[in-house]
Write a protein that holds these residues in place. Structure first.
Motif, PDB file in Angstrom:
ATOM      1  N   ALA A 112       1.013  -1.147  -0.036  1.00  0.00           N
ATOM      2  CA  ALA A 112       0.011   0.062  -0.069  1.00  0.00           C
ATOM      3  C   ALA A 112       0.994   1.368  -0.123  1.00  0.00           C
ATOM      4  N   ASP A 113       1.950   1.309   0.732  1.00  0.00           N
ATOM      5  CA  ASP A 113       2.771   2.433   0.696  1.00  0.00           C
ATOM      6  C   ASP A 113       3.487   2.683  -0.466  1.00  0.00           C
ATOM      7  N   THR A 114       3.700   1.503  -1.075  1.00  0.00           N
ATOM      8  CA  THR A 114       4.639   1.474  -2.379  1.00  0.00           C
ATOM      9  C   THR A 114       3.596   2.320  -3.475  1.00  0.00           C
ATOM     10  N   ARG A 115       2.368   1.733  -3.457  1.00  0.00           N
ATOM     11  CA  ARG A 115       1.589   2.113  -4.507  1.00  0.00           C
ATOM     12  C   ARG A 115       1.142   3.890  -4.279  1.00  0.00           C
ATOM     13  N   ARG A 116       0.970   4.299  -3.135  1.00  0.00           N
ATOM     14  CA  ARG A 116       0.859   5.495  -2.691  1.00  0.00           C
ATOM     15  C   ARG A 116       2.119   6.397  -3.130  1.00  0.00           C
ATOM     16  N   ALA A 117       3.405   6.008  -2.973  1.00  0.00           N
ATOM     17  CA  ALA A 117       4.695   6.593  -3.158  1.00  0.00           C
ATOM     18  C   ALA A 117       4.781   6.712  -4.638  1.00  0.00           C
ATOM     19  N   VAL A 118       4.436   5.655  -5.433  1.00  0.00           N
ATOM     20  CA  VAL A 118       4.523   5.793  -6.935  1.00  0.00           C
ATOM     21  C   VAL A 118       3.418   6.723  -7.266  1.00  0.00           C
ATOM     22  N   ARG A 119       2.105   6.609  -6.878  1.00  0.00           N
ATOM     23  CA  ARG A 119       1.225   7.633  -7.097  1.00  0.00           C
ATOM     24  C   ARG A 119       1.770   9.043  -7.216  1.00  0.00           C
ATOM     25  N   ASP A 120       2.215   9.262  -6.078  1.00  0.00           N
ATOM     26  CA  ASP A 120       2.916  10.643  -5.827  1.00  0.00           C
ATOM     27  C   ASP A 120       4.195  10.980  -6.777  1.00  0.00           C
ATOM     28  N   ARG A 121       4.879  10.081  -6.990  1.00  0.00           N
ATOM     29  CA  ARG A 121       6.120  10.287  -7.712  1.00  0.00           C
ATOM     30  C   ARG A 121       5.635  10.484  -9.426  1.00  0.00           C
ATOM     31  N   LEU A 122       4.642   9.712  -9.751  1.00  0.00           N
ATOM     32  CA  LEU A 122       4.032   9.988 -10.980  1.00  0.00           C
ATOM     33  C   LEU A 122       3.457  11.294 -11.252  1.00  0.00           C
ATOM     34  N   PHE A 123       2.564  11.763 -10.285  1.00  0.00           N
ATOM     35  CA  PHE A 123       2.140  13.010 -10.216  1.00  0.00           C
ATOM     36  C   PHE A 123       3.221  14.186 -10.222  1.00  0.00           C
ATOM     37  N   GLU A 124       4.320  14.052  -9.626  1.00  0.00           N
ATOM     38  CA  GLU A 124       5.489  15.018  -9.249  1.00  0.00           C
ATOM     39  C   GLU A 124       6.165  15.153 -10.635  1.00  0.00           C
ATOM     40  N   LEU A 125       6.569  13.811 -11.655  1.00  0.00           N
ATOM     41  CA  LEU A 125       7.280  14.011 -12.759  1.00  0.00           C
ATOM     42  C   LEU A 125       6.168  14.259 -13.893  1.00  0.00           C
ATOM     43  N   ASN A 126       4.728  14.507 -13.704  1.00  0.00           N
ATOM     44  CA  ASN A 126       3.992  14.586 -14.908  1.00  0.00           C
ATOM     45  C   ASN A 126       4.024  13.422 -15.770  1.00  0.00           C
ATOM     46  N   LEU A 127       3.802  12.343 -15.313  1.00  0.00           N
ATOM     47  CA  LEU A 127       4.411  11.146 -16.268  1.00  0.00           C
ATOM     48  C   LEU A 127       3.390  10.982 -17.166  1.00  0.00           C
ATOM     49  N   LEU A 128       1.897  11.311 -17.108  1.00  0.00           N
ATOM     50  CA  LEU A 128       1.026  11.109 -18.181  1.00  0.00           C
ATOM     51  C   LEU A 128       1.309  11.941 -19.312  1.00  0.00           C
ATOM     52  N   ASP A 129       1.567  13.156 -19.336  1.00  0.00           N
ATOM     53  CA  ASP A 129       1.993  14.060 -20.286  1.00  0.00           C
ATOM     54  C   ASP A 129       3.163  13.617 -20.962  1.00  0.00           C
ATOM     55  N   ARG A 130       4.313  12.960 -19.986  1.00  0.00           N
ATOM     56  CA  ARG A 130       5.561  12.911 -20.594  1.00  0.00           C
ATOM     57  C   ARG A 130       5.516  11.694 -21.440  1.00  0.00           C
ATOM     58  N   CYS A 131       4.810  10.418 -20.976  1.00  0.00           N
ATOM     59  CA  CYS A 131       4.625   9.279 -21.528  1.00  0.00           C
ATOM     60  C   CYS A 131       4.017   9.566 -22.770  1.00  0.00           C
ATOM     61  N   ALA A 132       2.820  10.220 -22.951  1.00  0.00           N
ATOM     62  CA  ALA A 132       1.983  10.495 -24.124  1.00  0.00           C
ATOM     63  C   ALA A 132       3.070  11.081 -25.250  1.00  0.00           C
ATOM     64  N   ALA A 133       3.868  12.044 -24.867  1.00  0.00           N
ATOM     65  CA  ALA A 133       4.705  12.588 -25.763  1.00  0.00           C
ATOM     66  C   ALA A 133       5.855  11.675 -26.244  1.00  0.00           C
ATOM     67  N   ASP A 134       6.301  10.952 -25.132  1.00  0.00           N
ATOM     68  CA  ASP A 134       7.547   9.836 -25.797  1.00  0.00           C
ATOM     69  C   ASP A 134       6.931   8.897 -26.449  1.00  0.00           C
ATOM     70  N   ILE A 135       5.619   8.353 -26.317  1.00  0.00           N
ATOM     71  CA  ILE A 135       5.077   7.245 -27.177  1.00  0.00           C
ATOM     72  C   ILE A 135       4.823   7.985 -28.883  1.00  0.00           C
TER      73      ILE A 135
END
Length: 181
Positions: A112-135
């Motif tokens: 559970a703590d890992t899932r929350r920490a990943v969520r926070d890191r994904l938000f921090e790095l703006n991964l959704l936009d970055r991943c879409a641009a990379d693809i």
């Protein structure tokens, strides 16, 4: 391809060792049984949980862009091969350090703590936009997203027409074309 896989494997092993040293978490090797999550040690549980979170986000981005999750260039033979290819681009920056950090903190609930920490890191790095641009950069001929003179926009959806022209979506064409059912 074999050289690429070998280099990637060596890079990932080195990344695990570096984070083990940084966090002082005991590390021997990646060891997990998909049928027995609880049978793994805390760091392998954290890595599994973190990687699965990353796979889920990457899968969502791939599908949202209209790409095929099973496309696979490095990974093959699985319905999520492309998901694994793309997720591998981010593991060393996201899921691996997060997993080691969670275990180093002495978490009582590693998954559970890992899932929350990943969520926070994904938000921090703006991964959704970055991943879409990379693809888009990987799949389209140039980084601007241009393809045969057509601009790519995630906000515009067109319909295919046999004449080769794109037709705007969201319009009922039934009155323009006499169609009997």
């Amino acid at each position: 391809m074999q050289q690429l896989r070998g280099r990637e494997g060596a890079r990932v092993r080195r990344t695990y060792r570096e984070h083990a040293r940084r966090t002082k978490v005991t590390w021997t090797h990646r060891d997990y049984d998909p049928e027995n999550f609880a049978g793994s040690d805390p760091i392998n549980q954290a890595l599994s949980a973190a990687h699965v979170c990353l796979y889920g986000i990457v899968h969502a981005v791939i599908v949202a862009l209209g790409a095929a999750p099973g496309l696979g260039f490095i990974h093959t033979g699985h319905e999520r091969s492309f998901v694994y290819d793309i997720a591998d681009l981010y593991k060393a920056e996201i899921s691996i350090p997060v997993a080691f950090d969670v275990v180093a903190r002495g978490s009582a609930d590693v998954p559970a703590d890992t899932r929350r920490a990943v969520r926070d890191r994904l938000f921090e790095l703006n991964l959704l936009d970055r991943c879409a641009a990379d693809i888009r950069r990987l799949l389209l001929p140039d980084s601007a997203g241009q393809q045969e003179g057509h601009a790519f926009s995630e906000d515009v959806v067109n319909l295919w027409d046999e004449s080769g022209a794109e037709m705007p979506s969201g319009i009922n064409y039934a009155d323009e074309y006499e169609v009997d059912f």
